[in-house]
Structure formats: C-alpha cells, structure tokens
Write a protein that holds these residues in place. Sequence first.
Motif, PDB file in Angstrom:
ATOM      1  N   THR A  87      26.546  66.420  -6.370  1.00 42.95           N
ATOM      2  CA  THR A  87      26.176  67.671  -7.841  1.00 42.95           C
ATOM      3  C   THR A  87      27.594  68.841  -7.357  1.00 42.95           C
ATOM      4  O   THR A  87      28.031  69.087  -7.047  1.00 42.95           O
ATOM      5  CB  THR A  87      24.767  68.419  -7.012  1.00 42.95           C
ATOM      6  OG1 THR A  87      24.008  67.559  -7.632  1.00 42.95           O
ATOM      7  CG2 THR A  87      24.552  69.524  -8.560  1.00 42.95           C
ATOM      8  N   PHE A 136      29.467  71.749  -9.525  1.00 47.56           N
ATOM      9  CA  PHE A 136      29.051  73.355 -10.186  1.00 47.56           C
ATOM     10  C   PHE A 136      30.708  73.683 -10.267  1.00 47.56           C
ATOM     11  O   PHE A 136      31.216  73.133  -9.679  1.00 47.56           O
ATOM     12  CB  PHE A 136      28.499  74.074  -9.078  1.00 47.56           C
ATOM     13  CG  PHE A 136      26.913  74.091  -8.937  1.00 47.56           C
ATOM     14  CD1 PHE A 136      25.644  74.623  -9.497  1.00 47.56           C
ATOM     15  CD2 PHE A 136      26.395  73.084  -7.765  1.00 47.56           C
ATOM     16  CE1 PHE A 136      24.818  74.467  -9.727  1.00 47.56           C
ATOM     17  CE2 PHE A 136      25.195  72.888  -7.431  1.00 47.56           C
ATOM     18  CZ  PHE A 136      24.351  73.544  -8.813  1.00 47.56           C
ATOM     19  N   THR A 180      25.320  64.729 -10.694  1.00 52.85           N
ATOM     20  CA  THR A 180      25.515  65.039 -11.356  1.00 52.85           C
ATOM     21  C   THR A 180      25.697  66.652 -12.084  1.00 52.85           C
ATOM     22  O   THR A 180      26.372  66.795 -10.429  1.00 52.85           O
ATOM     23  CB  THR A 180      24.079  66.007 -10.643  1.00 52.85           C
ATOM     24  OG1 THR A 180      23.456  64.385 -10.976  1.00 52.85           O
ATOM     25  CG2 THR A 180      23.187  67.086 -11.440  1.00 52.85           C
ATOM     26  N   LEU A 237      26.029  70.541 -13.579  1.00 51.06           N
ATOM     27  CA  LEU A 237      25.067  71.515 -14.155  1.00 51.06           C
ATOM     28  C   LEU A 237      25.957  72.622 -14.946  1.00 51.06           C
ATOM     29  O   LEU A 237      27.084  73.504 -14.715  1.00 51.06           O
ATOM     30  CB  LEU A 237      24.596  72.897 -13.334  1.00 51.06           C
ATOM     31  CG  LEU A 237      23.560  74.072 -13.514  1.00 51.06           C
ATOM     32  CD1 LEU A 237      22.468  73.649 -13.981  1.00 51.06           C
ATOM     33  CD2 LEU A 237      22.941  75.186 -12.773  1.00 51.06           C
ATOM     34  N   THR A 295      25.925  62.227 -14.960  1.00 53.64           N
ATOM     35  CA  THR A 295      24.226  63.550 -15.675  1.00 53.64           C
ATOM     36  C   THR A 295      24.487  64.825 -15.793  1.00 53.64           C
ATOM     37  O   THR A 295      25.142  65.144 -14.604  1.00 53.64           O
ATOM     38  CB  THR A 295      22.689  63.286 -14.685  1.00 53.64           C
ATOM     39  OG1 THR A 295      22.537  61.673 -14.713  1.00 53.64           O
ATOM     40  CG2 THR A 295      21.232  64.173 -15.002  1.00 53.64           C
ATOM     41  N   ILE A 314      23.264  68.668 -16.615  1.00 53.48           N
ATOM     42  CA  ILE A 314      21.927  69.225 -17.092  1.00 53.48           C
ATOM     43  C   ILE A 314      22.564  70.703 -17.415  1.00 53.48           C
ATOM     44  O   ILE A 314      23.703  71.655 -16.650  1.00 53.48           O
ATOM     45  CB  ILE A 314      21.207  69.451 -16.016  1.00 53.48           C
ATOM     46  CG1 ILE A 314      20.837  68.414 -14.782  1.00 53.48           C
ATOM     47  CG2 ILE A 314      20.253  70.470 -15.277  1.00 53.48           C
ATOM     48  CD1 ILE A 314      20.049  68.221 -13.432  1.00 53.48           C
ATOM     49  N   ALA A 322      17.245  75.078 -13.240  1.00 49.09           N
ATOM     50  CA  ALA A 322      17.884  74.394 -13.756  1.00 49.09           C
ATOM     51  C   ALA A 322      18.626  73.837 -12.357  1.00 49.09           C
ATOM     52  O   ALA A 322      18.773  73.022 -12.015  1.00 49.09           O
ATOM     53  CB  ALA A 322      18.939  74.801 -14.863  1.00 49.09           C
ATOM     54  N   GLU A 373      17.276  71.443 -10.024  1.00 54.75           N
ATOM     55  CA  GLU A 373      16.635  70.588 -10.695  1.00 54.75           C
ATOM     56  C   GLU A 373      18.466  69.374 -10.151  1.00 54.75           C
ATOM     57  O   GLU A 373      17.986  68.058  -9.709  1.00 54.75           O
ATOM     58  CB  GLU A 373      16.630  70.247 -12.502  1.00 54.75           C
ATOM     59  CG  GLU A 373      16.520  68.785 -12.864  1.00 54.75           C
ATOM     60  CD  GLU A 373      16.320  68.713 -14.422  1.00 54.75           C
ATOM     61  OE1 GLU A 373      16.810  67.904 -14.546  1.00 54.75           O
ATOM     62  OE2 GLU A 373      16.406  70.356 -14.821  1.00 54.75           O
ATOM     63  N   ALA A 374      19.430  70.223 -10.650  1.00 58.50           N
ATOM     64  CA  ALA A 374      20.505  69.655 -10.038  1.00 58.50           C
ATOM     65  C   ALA A 374      20.810  69.590  -8.567  1.00 58.50           C
ATOM     66  O   ALA A 374      21.354  67.607  -8.716  1.00 58.50           O
ATOM     67  CB  ALA A 374      21.492  70.741 -10.247  1.00 58.50           C
ATOM     68  N   THR A 404      19.988  64.955  -4.028  1.00 55.88           N
ATOM     69  CA  THR A 404      21.754  65.108  -4.213  1.00 55.88           C
ATOM     70  C   THR A 404      22.111  64.417  -2.917  1.00 55.88           C
ATOM     71  O   THR A 404      21.174  65.366  -1.749  1.00 55.88           O
ATOM     72  CB  THR A 404      21.985  65.920  -4.052  1.00 55.88           C
ATOM     73  OG1 THR A 404      23.851  65.608  -4.909  1.00 55.88           O
ATOM     74  CG2 THR A 404      22.396  67.697  -3.846  1.00 55.88           C
TER      75      THR A 404
END
Length: 212
Positions: A4, A6, A28, A30, A45, A47, A56, A59-60, A64
Amino acid sequence: MRVTVFGATGGIGHHVVQQLLDAGHHVTALVRSPDKLPITHPDLTLITGQLSDRTAVTEAVTGTDAVISALGPSLKRSTTGTQLADGTHTLVAALDEQKVTRFIGLATPSLPDPRDKPHWKHKVLPVMAKLMFPNALRELTAMTEAVTSSDLNYTIARITNPTNKPATGHVRSGFLGHDHVGNAMSRTDIAAFLVSQLTDTRYQRAMPVISN
C-alpha cells in the motif's frame, strides 16, 4: 507482494508506484484525486480518500504486506495545521488493527537516529528548518514520532535535497558521523531505495540517511 502506497501522486510517490508495478507487486494507493496519478495497470487499485478518513485508510491497508509512505509536509511558510501528523496517527492505528507491521517512509536529517554520531547537520539543519519551514518541521517531527514510538517494523529514509535529475542507480546510505552520505538525491533513486527496503533487512527500526 501486496504493498500500500501513501503519497502516490507526489514527486516521489508516483515513482514508487511505477517501480513496484514494474517489479510485479500488487499496489493499492490511497489518493485524494485519482486523476493526479496517470498510471493504469491491472495490479493497481486506487482508493479515493484522505489520510484523515479512518475507514478509507483501513480499507487501503487491509490485507497488505507492507506500507510505503512518500508523504511529506508542504514547504510553504503559509501552511498551518497538523494534517499529516494527525493522519499518520490514524494510519498507525489502522496498521495495528490490521496486524500490518512493515512501514517504510521518509523524514529529514534534522531528526536524529540513535545510531548517529555528533555531526554538523544535527546543529545546522534543525536551525535552518525552524527558520525556513517551521510548520513542516513540526509535522515531520510528529509524523516520525508516531511511527517510531509504535511497534511497527519501520525504515525511515532521511533525505535532504530531492531533485528531478535522472536516476543514477547509485545510493549512499548510513548514519551521520559514521558513513559518507551526501545531500542531493534524485526522486527516482529515492523511490528505488524505498522499494528496496521491502526485502533489505539492514535498516529495520532505523532511520538511515540516503543520497546519491
């Protein structure tokens, strides 16, 4: 590996996303504005949400294997508030809830690592940062403390002068007073270092300084 990201739309973050995808990872990200990340891939993906949105963020990070954060505060002197610091606390709480332990992020040599020896950067950089970017330093300090005071298995790369120069593939890393590390580093190479920490165990629960 499922990773994930950020800060995926930023100058370093989009390189992180692309390099992860090129290496065969599922990513993924965000993002507040999906249109700001012009990357399409079957293993990507997106989000839509903000760091302040616990739902959120959770979910992210659900399912992971690791998180790479390319988040950094604004260097505009007019910027106020602690949005990133508050969001980092939200992220750390979500990671703890989801039993995700690996975190890779960014900071500055203005913040010390216990492995550092006395160095001129410990004296000069914090003073410069307080004068030129006081809110950014407060944000970075609080963001870093949120991570390092947790149980996360973190690696936080400290950078001084990110540039848009082409990648060199040459990375210096280590700790102040021990290792010969410079200042400037291309954003592409910074991203490559962050991605490499998914499998490199040298800097677990440490904050190495990196440069080209």
